[in-house]
Design an enzyme around this catalytic site. Structure first.
Site, mmCIF file in Angstrom:
data_model
loop_
_atom_site.group_PDB
_atom_site.id
_atom_site.type_symbol
_atom_site.label_atom_id
_atom_site.label_comp_id
_atom_site.label_asym_id
_atom_site.label_seq_id
_atom_site.Cartn_x
_atom_site.Cartn_y
_atom_site.Cartn_z
ATOM 1 C CD GLU A 157 55.897 35.510 52.045
ATOM 2 O OE1 GLU A 157 56.997 35.793 52.584
ATOM 3 O OE2 GLU A 157 55.265 34.464 52.289
ATOM 4 C CG ASP A 204 43.876 44.196 49.938
ATOM 5 O OD1 ASP A 204 42.953 43.707 49.261
ATOM 6 O OD2 ASP A 204 44.866 44.784 49.436
ATOM 7 C CD GLU A 242 42.378 39.514 48.242
ATOM 8 O OE1 GLU A 242 42.049 39.522 47.050
ATOM 9 O OE2 GLU A 242 43.317 40.211 48.687
HETATM 10 C C1 ABC Z 1 43.566 48.323 38.841
HETATM 11 C C2 ABC Z 1 42.509 48.547 37.784
HETATM 12 C C3 ABC Z 1 42.242 47.306 36.966
HETATM 13 C C4 ABC Z 1 43.505 46.859 36.363
HETATM 14 C C5 ABC Z 1 44.521 46.651 37.472
HETATM 15 C C6 ABC Z 1 45.855 46.248 36.898
HETATM 16 O O1 ABC Z 1 44.697 47.850 38.224
HETATM 17 O O2 ABC Z 1 41.334 48.928 38.463
HETATM 18 O O3 ABC Z 1 41.311 47.575 35.956
HETATM 19 O O4 ABC Z 1 43.273 45.647 35.655
HETATM 20 C C7 ABC Z 1 42.961 47.383 43.990
HETATM 21 C C8 ABC Z 1 41.786 47.932 43.240
HETATM 22 C C9 ABC Z 1 41.841 47.507 41.783
HETATM 23 C C10 ABC Z 1 43.183 47.843 41.156
HETATM 24 C C11 ABC Z 1 44.273 47.181 42.009
HETATM 25 C C12 ABC Z 1 45.671 47.440 41.472
HETATM 26 O O5 ABC Z 1 44.185 47.698 43.354
HETATM 27 O O6 ABC Z 1 40.604 47.458 43.827
HETATM 28 O O7 ABC Z 1 40.805 48.155 41.071
HETATM 29 O O8 ABC Z 1 43.182 47.374 39.825
HETATM 30 O O9 ABC Z 1 45.973 48.803 41.489
HETATM 31 C C13 ABC Z 1 42.982 42.646 46.482
HETATM 32 C C14 ABC Z 1 41.665 43.446 46.511
HETATM 33 C C15 ABC Z 1 41.597 44.313 45.275
HETATM 34 C C16 ABC Z 1 42.702 45.370 45.368
HETATM 35 C C17 ABC Z 1 43.993 44.823 45.816
HETATM 36 C C18 ABC Z 1 45.130 45.727 45.895
HETATM 37 C C19 ABC Z 1 44.104 43.552 46.316
HETATM 38 O O10 ABC Z 1 40.592 42.599 46.665
HETATM 39 O O11 ABC Z 1 40.369 44.961 45.103
HETATM 40 O O12 ABC Z 1 42.831 45.983 44.056
HETATM 41 O O13 ABC Z 1 44.981 46.404 47.164
HETATM 42 C C20 ABC Z 1 45.979 39.507 43.172
HETATM 43 C C21 ABC Z 1 46.177 39.609 44.675
HETATM 44 C C22 ABC Z 1 44.879 39.924 45.396
HETATM 45 C C23 ABC Z 1 44.205 41.174 44.789
HETATM 46 C C24 ABC Z 1 43.972 40.873 43.306
HETATM 47 C C25 ABC Z 1 43.316 42.051 42.596
HETATM 48 O O14 ABC Z 1 45.248 40.631 42.679
HETATM 49 O O15 ABC Z 1 46.727 38.407 45.156
HETATM 50 O O16 ABC Z 1 45.175 40.176 46.751
HETATM 51 N N1 ABC Z 1 42.957 41.556 45.473
HETATM 52 C C26 ABC Z 1 45.867 34.971 40.418
HETATM 53 C C27 ABC Z 1 46.865 35.199 41.517
HETATM 54 C C28 ABC Z 1 46.282 36.139 42.555
HETATM 55 C C29 ABC Z 1 45.907 37.443 41.894
HETATM 56 C C30 ABC Z 1 44.918 37.173 40.764
HETATM 57 C C31 ABC Z 1 44.622 38.484 40.041
HETATM 58 O O17 ABC Z 1 45.484 36.216 39.852
HETATM 59 O O18 ABC Z 1 47.218 33.957 42.113
HETATM 60 O O19 ABC Z 1 47.235 36.414 43.560
HETATM 61 O O20 ABC Z 1 45.259 38.307 42.868
HETATM 62 O O21 ABC Z 1 43.605 38.308 39.160
HETATM 63 C C32 ABC Z 1 42.432 30.876 40.378
HETATM 64 C C33 ABC Z 1 43.810 30.652 40.930
HETATM 65 C C34 ABC Z 1 44.344 31.966 41.498
HETATM 66 C C35 ABC Z 1 44.328 33.040 40.416
HETATM 67 C C36 ABC Z 1 42.897 33.171 39.898
HETATM 68 C C37 ABC Z 1 42.783 34.274 38.836
HETATM 69 O O22 ABC Z 1 42.464 31.912 39.388
HETATM 70 O O23 ABC Z 1 43.763 29.668 41.959
HETATM 71 O O24 ABC Z 1 45.666 31.822 41.989
HETATM 72 O O25 ABC Z 1 44.733 34.304 40.992
HETATM 73 O O26 ABC Z 1 41.973 29.674 39.808
#
Ligand code: ABC
Length: 475
Positions: free
Chosen positions: A160, A204, A228
């Site tokens: 958080e 988000d 989300e």
């Molecule tokens: C950019 C680049 C990417 C690069 C990244 C580091 O930076 O484009 O190539 O790899 C926005 C943009 C992205 C951007 C990011 C960061 O910002 O769209 O292109 O990536 O600058 C939301 C949105 C998403 C958005 C953001 C940020 C949030 O949908 O589009 O990204 O405003 C976390 C967050 C989640 C977020 C996600 C991207 O990251 O919690 O809100 N999405 C675990 C964690 C999750 C985590 C996830 C990341 O990994 O618990 O919290 O999400 O992959 C399951 C488990 C889960 C596990 C998954 C992978 O497996 O139960 O817990 O998730 O089995």
């Protein structure tokens, strides 16, 4: 609109920058979309493609965040996706003017469709060098949690209060405990919803803000919101429902992919989600928004299964079980990108063709709409039969038979006892074949094809050519 109105809807998700460019007909500019660029999609572009979206049976559209983002070119490109906001009081000029956004809202409403916007309150966007003075209105460090990246997603305090992003693109994490930040966001969301006549929100990064922030924010918005919470852990996910109401159904997303995995999955993955124990975790199953793909994940055809019979079966589960269905743009065109940024393709390279999958999705939406008041809306799905490869379920008037074996599988016959009374004529609306219920019905699954049965009276609104029961179908 509130939850009850949204439950009947089905949502089409677009990335505004990638969906359509106005004035280009069915084409658009070429763009190296994997390099994190603005490719030219706009709100006017979406307006020009509403026939296409509505023709597939959708009555709601979820668009990218609308606020002005940082213009910097970072290690990951620019903020074409809209999640790197800089000024919450201005619209993103790449997507159009405020009047264009209003025009989109009006155009949707004229068709009886809803507009859902994506909103971000957890953070702003930044380059590697954070400069708080650039933000409107949160222009100094007192509005933010102190700078430290999230160290552990399982540590709720870190989740958080820590920052998302990395050294290339840190996402300054707003102090949503600060009363000024809270009041500013309440006033902001209320005015955005009213000014642009917004019908719903996709929120988000919900798990990155304290739970108790959400009820006040959603009350200020005054419209149904789906949050989300990116977690496949049912207990964790469901713990947010009392605070947010709607949730993206990550609880179904992972099991759905496992069930239909090309390397062999089990249909128990899906019917477990219908069990009393699973449902008891959630306050309201019908406020979960069910999906197979989105802009963060590899497309279904990329990492799960590209057999179109399987894709259709997974679509049946997505659209015709208990949640609010969401289809991500390009699913109907069999796009196969491999996640961020690969699954953020240009829609115009498809030329918006009316494909068999487009027609299939249109049919599923039609079935859902047509049967809503005939018991679909008031009954949750029950499992009638499950084995590793076949699940038979019933939701009100709809009997659904799904297999995960795919188009090369052998025929299999299974007897199923249903809740329909003897003598009911059921029609598989995918091929017009009818059967008559007599204690049990014998269902033959051929080449892994899904089957969707409705009673004759409903089916006759969908099928023009209904075939009589075959010999020997009576048990
Ligand atoms: C950019 C680049 C990417 C690069 C990244 C580091 O930076 O484009 O190539 O790899 C926005 C943009 C992205 C951007 C990011 C960061 O910002 O769209 O292109 O990536 O600058 C939301 C949105 C998403 C958005 C953001 C940020 C949030 O949908 O589009 O990204 O405003 C976390 C967050 C989640 C977020 C996600 C991207 O990251 O919690 O809100 N999405 C675990 C964690 C999750 C985590 C996830 C990341 O990994 O618990 O919290 O999400 O992959 C399951 C488990 C889960 C596990 C998954 C992978 O497996 O139960 O817990 O998730 O089995």
């Amino acid at each position: 609109p509130g939850a009850e109105a949204w439950k009947q809807r089905s949502i089409y998700q677009v990335l505004t920058d990638r969906f359509a460019v106005a004035g280009h007909g069915n084409g658009g500019p070429s763009c190296d979309y994997k390099n994190g660029k603005y490719c030219g999609g706009t709100w006017q572009g979406i307006i020009s493609k509403l026939d296409y979206i509505q023709g597939m049976g959708f009555d709601a559209v979820w668009i990218s965040p609308i606020t002005k983002n940082i213009e910097d070119v970072t290690h990951y490109g620019v903020g074409y996706h809209g999640y790197w906001q800089e000024d919450i009081y201005s619209v993103n000029p790449h997507f159009g003017t405020a009047d264009d956004l209003l025009a989109l809202s009006d155009a949707l409403h004229a068709r009886g469709m809803y507009l859902m916007i994506d909103v971000v309150v957890n953070h702003m966007g930044s380059t590697h060098k954070v400069d708080f003075s650039r933000y409107t209105p949160f222009d100094n460090s007192s509005y933010y949690h102190s700078e430290a990246f999230i160290s552990n997603y399982d540590d709720q305090t870190s989740c958080e209060q820590g920052w998302l992003g990395d050294g290339h693109v840190p996402l300054p994490d707003l102090d949503t405990e600060n009363p000024t930040v809270v009041h500013t966001f309440h006033a902001w969301i209320s005015s955005v919803v009213q000014r642009f006549r917004i019908d719903g929100l996709r929120i988000d990064t919900v798990k990155h803000v304290r739970k108790s922030f959400w009820p006040g924010f959603i009350r200020a918005a005054g419209v149904w919101s789906m949050g989300e919470v990116l977690s496949g852990a049912p207990d964790y996910l469901s713990s947010y429902q009392p605070y947010v109401g709607g949730l993206l159904d990550y609880g179904t997303f992972y099991p759905l992919k496992r069930a239909f995995n090309a390397n062999g999955g089990s249909m128990y993955e899906l019917t477990t989600l219908l069990s009393h124990d699973y449902r008891a975790k959630f306050a309201d199953m019908q406020q979960l928004a069910t999906f197979m793909e989105n802009h963060d994940m590899p497309r279904f055809t990329h990492d799960t299964n590209s057999d179109i019979t399987i894709v259709k079966s997974a679509l049946c589960w997505t659209v015709l079980t208990d949640g609010i269905p969401i289809i991500y743009y390009g699913q109907e065109q069999s796009y196969s990108g491999d996640g961020d940024p690969g699954s953020r393709e240009l829609m115009w390279t498809s030329e918006y063709k009316i494909t068999p999958l487009y027609q299939f999705i249109a049919l599923l939406n039609k079935i859902r709409k047509l049967s809503w008041n005939a018991g679909f809306g008031s009954n949750l799905t029950i499992a009638l039969h499950t084995d590793v490869n076949i699940a038979v379920t019933q939701k009100g008037p709809l009997l659904m038979v799904l297999s995960n074996k795919g188009s090369n599988s052998k025929s299999r016959m299974i007897p199923v006892r249903t809740a329909f009374s003897n003598g009911t004529v059921l029609v598989n609306v995918l091929n017009g074949q009818s059967i008559i219920v007599k204690n049990t019905i014998n269902i033959t699954v051929v080449a892994g094809q899904p089957q969707l049965y409705l009673p004759l009276t409903l089916a006759s609104h969908i099928c023009s050519n209904i075939l009589p029961p075959p010999q020997g179908s009576l048990s």
